[in-house]
Design a protein around this motif. Structure first.
Motif, PDB file in Angstrom:
ATOM      1  N   GLN A   1       0.819  -1.219   0.000  1.00  0.00           N
ATOM      2  CA  GLN A   1       0.000   0.000   0.000  1.00  0.00           C
ATOM      3  C   GLN A   1       0.850   1.264   0.000  1.00  0.00           C
TER       4      GLN A   1
ATOM      5  N   SER B   1       3.093   3.043  -7.942  1.00  0.00           N
ATOM      6  CA  SER B   1       2.849   2.084  -9.024  1.00  0.00           C
ATOM      7  C   SER B   1       4.117   1.762  -9.789  1.00  0.00           C
TER       8      SER B   1
ATOM      9  N   ASN C   1      -4.261  -6.141  -5.695  1.00  0.00           N
ATOM     10  CA  ASN C   1      -4.515  -4.814  -6.271  1.00  0.00           C
ATOM     11  C   ASN C   1      -3.450  -3.789  -5.876  1.00  0.00           C
ATOM     12  N   TYR C   2      -2.724  -4.055  -4.801  1.00  0.00           N
ATOM     13  CA  TYR C   2      -1.718  -3.104  -4.334  1.00  0.00           C
ATOM     14  C   TYR C   2      -0.315  -3.391  -4.900  1.00  0.00           C
TER      15      TYR C   2
ATOM     16  N   ARG D   1       3.725   6.261 -12.986  1.00  0.00           N
ATOM     17  CA  ARG D   1       3.685   6.574 -11.550  1.00  0.00           C
ATOM     18  C   ARG D   1       2.290   7.021 -11.112  1.00  0.00           C
ATOM     19  N   LYS D   2       1.548   7.660 -12.009  1.00  0.00           N
ATOM     20  CA  LYS D   2       0.242   8.227 -11.669  1.00  0.00           C
ATOM     21  C   LYS D   2      -0.909   7.227 -11.782  1.00  0.00           C
ATOM     22  N   VAL D   3      -0.629   6.023 -12.270  1.00  0.00           N
ATOM     23  CA  VAL D   3      -1.703   5.045 -12.466  1.00  0.00           C
ATOM     24  C   VAL D   3      -2.304   4.642 -11.126  1.00  0.00           C
ATOM     25  N   ASP D   4      -3.624   4.695 -11.042  1.00  0.00           N
ATOM     26  CA  ASP D   4      -4.345   4.196  -9.866  1.00  0.00           C
ATOM     27  C   ASP D   4      -4.524   2.687 -10.060  1.00  0.00           C
ATOM     28  N   ARG D   5      -3.723   1.897  -9.357  1.00  0.00           N
ATOM     29  CA  ARG D   5      -3.693   0.450  -9.591  1.00  0.00           C
ATOM     30  C   ARG D   5      -4.619  -0.343  -8.679  1.00  0.00           C
ATOM     31  N   ASP D   6      -5.242   0.296  -7.717  1.00  0.00           N
ATOM     32  CA  ASP D   6      -6.069  -0.413  -6.733  1.00  0.00           C
ATOM     33  C   ASP D   6      -7.395  -0.813  -7.367  1.00  0.00           C
ATOM     34  N   ARG D   7      -7.333  -1.768  -8.269  1.00  0.00           N
ATOM     35  CA  ARG D   7      -8.518  -2.227  -8.999  1.00  0.00           C
ATOM     36  C   ARG D   7      -8.148  -3.473  -9.790  1.00  0.00           C
TER      37      ARG D   7
END
Length: 483
Positions: free
Chosen positions: A207, A211, A322-323, A353-359
């Motif tokens: 967490q 990314s 997801n993390y 770096r900006k990718v929201d990967r929590d999915r």
């Protein structure tokens, strides 16, 4: 030859010979050669549904699901009564997580063969998955629902006095990891309390990571990059035997696809998570396309965790996957990611770096391409053979590296006969660390070692024996279609 040109009897005979030779290569598990020969047959006689159907099956064996889908569809256009075409197309769609489309083809088979128990079984199994996914999507929108990690009370879990395995009563230590490897090597299960502790501990570490993670190679040390392990625990132990156990002086990066297919995925992922918790700055893990809910449902990890532990642990793994970081930069010069590069030309490291990967992995975009893409020999890009991501050529790699001040891409994701392959004028390396993949491919495994000069060196190895538990033991019954 155009689609309306008649096929001569001589060409039909030659095409049939190519098909028969291809069948022999297929039986011997030489799938690439079989594909070439089926293609020769199709070039001579493009009117025979079986040629496309057989090539579709060979593409399925090489995980080229997009190509398999195209061939199965062509076979059905030529012969709508070709039952194997529906099975092939359904399997292709399942492999890409498109279960509703697969269900339509199973329904077609069921209608054509109403007394066929196998057809009914596969329809029912696929329908069950469609309903399960719909239910999970419905409850996912419930904002009051706790995440799996929030609903666990690990401390209250009792450990039976008869349990003789490793115990984790404080922080993870090298001694605990040594005991754990010995315990699992003998096909014994770590108590669920301690398994949950490992997963929850590593969740906190993941967490806190971005990314895209920057990694520095220590001055006097080597750094090891491993590719797909796919649940082959005993081959993972062999890597450690050949290259040494992880430590602060022996850092590793495992580049995704820890689980699925191989039937010791629980042992693999607990090992990797344990070492990550023990050496958070010297042991690195990237997400692969198989660290995802859809893949885990189909390829065995979900079934294995349910068998060895519980559905509750399945949900926790889904949350923690997801993390996982999506990529690493080694020494400021090497991008390491599971799949590859992008459909778009203008992607920069900061975009990763900006990718929201929590999915769960999307079907398009940067995250999708990092997990799913593959290199190709020709310049430019092509639709993915897998039906997801893209195929990128040497010029794409060169341009990406130049714009981002990098020198090399290391990726995994594909079986290679020698365990690795250097392509794109030396600028793109594939490393695959699961030898004799799925107990049938006959490939070698490999890992890469880097030193301060960042020059890659390769170690190649054969598969080692493992207990008599077949690969895909816990996979969905639908994948009997691939046997």
């Amino acid at each position: 030859m155009s689609s309306v040109d008649p096929v001569s009897q001589d060409d039909k005979t030659k095409a049939e010979d190519f098909k028969n030779k291809a069948n022999e290569f297929f039986k011997d598990k030489h799938f690439e050669q079989a594909i070439d020969l089926y293609t020769n047959a199709i070039d001579l006689d493009p009117t025979v549904a079986v040629y496309y159907g057989n090539r579709s099956f060979a593409y399925l064996k090489t995980e080229s699901y997009g190509y398999a889908l195209i061939d199965a569809t062509k076979a059905l256009e030529l012969d709508p009564t070709y039952i194997k075409g529906y099975y092939r197309r359904a399997t292709s769609n399942m492999a890409m997580g498109k279960f509703k489309l697969a269900l339509k083809d199973f329904e077609s088979v069921k209608r054509a063969r109403p007394r066929d128990k196998d057809a009914q079984l596969k329809y029912n199994e696929c329908n069950k998955i469609v309903r399960q996914i719909a239910f999970e999507k419905a409850i996912a929108v419930d904002s009051t629902r706790k995440r799996p990690s929030e609903s666990l009370d690990v401390e209250s879990m009792a450990v039976d006095s008869g349990y003789a395995g490793p115990r984790l009563d404080g922080e993870i230590t090298a001694g605990f990891m040594s005991e754990l490897l010995d315990w699992m090597r003998n096909q014994k299960i770590l108590h669920r309390k301690y398994a949950f502790k490992i997963i929850l501990e590593v969740k906190k570490i993941f967490q806190a990571l971005p990314s895209l993670v920057d990694v520095t190679i220590p001055e006097c040390n080597k750094f090891t990059v491993c590719g797909d392990i796919h649940g082959q625990f005993y081959d993972l132990l062999n890597v450690f035997k050949l290259n040494g156990l992880p430590s602060q002086d022996n850092p590793y990066l495992f580049n995704g696809d820890f689980v699925d297919r191989g039937s010791f995925s629980v042992e693999v992922v607990l090992t990797l998570f344990g070492f990550k918790a023990l050496y958070p700055n010297h042991f690195h893990l990237s997400r692969g396309n198989h660290e995802s809910e859809t893949m885990n449902k189909m390829y065995g990890f979900e079934g294995e965790v349910q068998k060895k532990y519980s559905s509750q642990m399945v949900e926790l793994f889904t949350e923690v996957f997801n993390y996982l970081p999506l990529a690493h930069i080694i020494g400021g010069k090497i991008l390491v990611t599971h799949g590859g590069l992008f459909k778009d030309d203008d992607v920069l490291l900061d975009d990763i770096r900006k990718v929201d990967r929590d999915r769960q992995p999307p079907e398009d975009g940067i995250m999708c391409d990092l997990l799913w893409s593959d290199p190709q020999m020709l310049n430019g890009r092509s639709p993915s053979k897998r039906g997801v991501g893209t195929q990128f050529g040497p010029n794409v790699t060169e341009d990406f590296l130049s714009r981002n001040g990098l020198e090399l891409v290391i990726r995994s994701h594909e079986v290679k006969p020698e365990g690795y392959e250097v392509s794109h004028n030396g600028k793109c390396i594939t490393v695959f660390s699961a030898p004799n993949y799925c107990d049938q491919m006959g490939n070698k495994g490999a890992f890469i070692t880097l030193t301060k000069d960042l020059k890659p060196e390769f170690t190649v190895y054969e598969a080692v024996p493992h207990p008599k538990v077949k690969a895909m033991q816990y996979a969905s019954p639908l994948f009997g279609l691939l046997s």
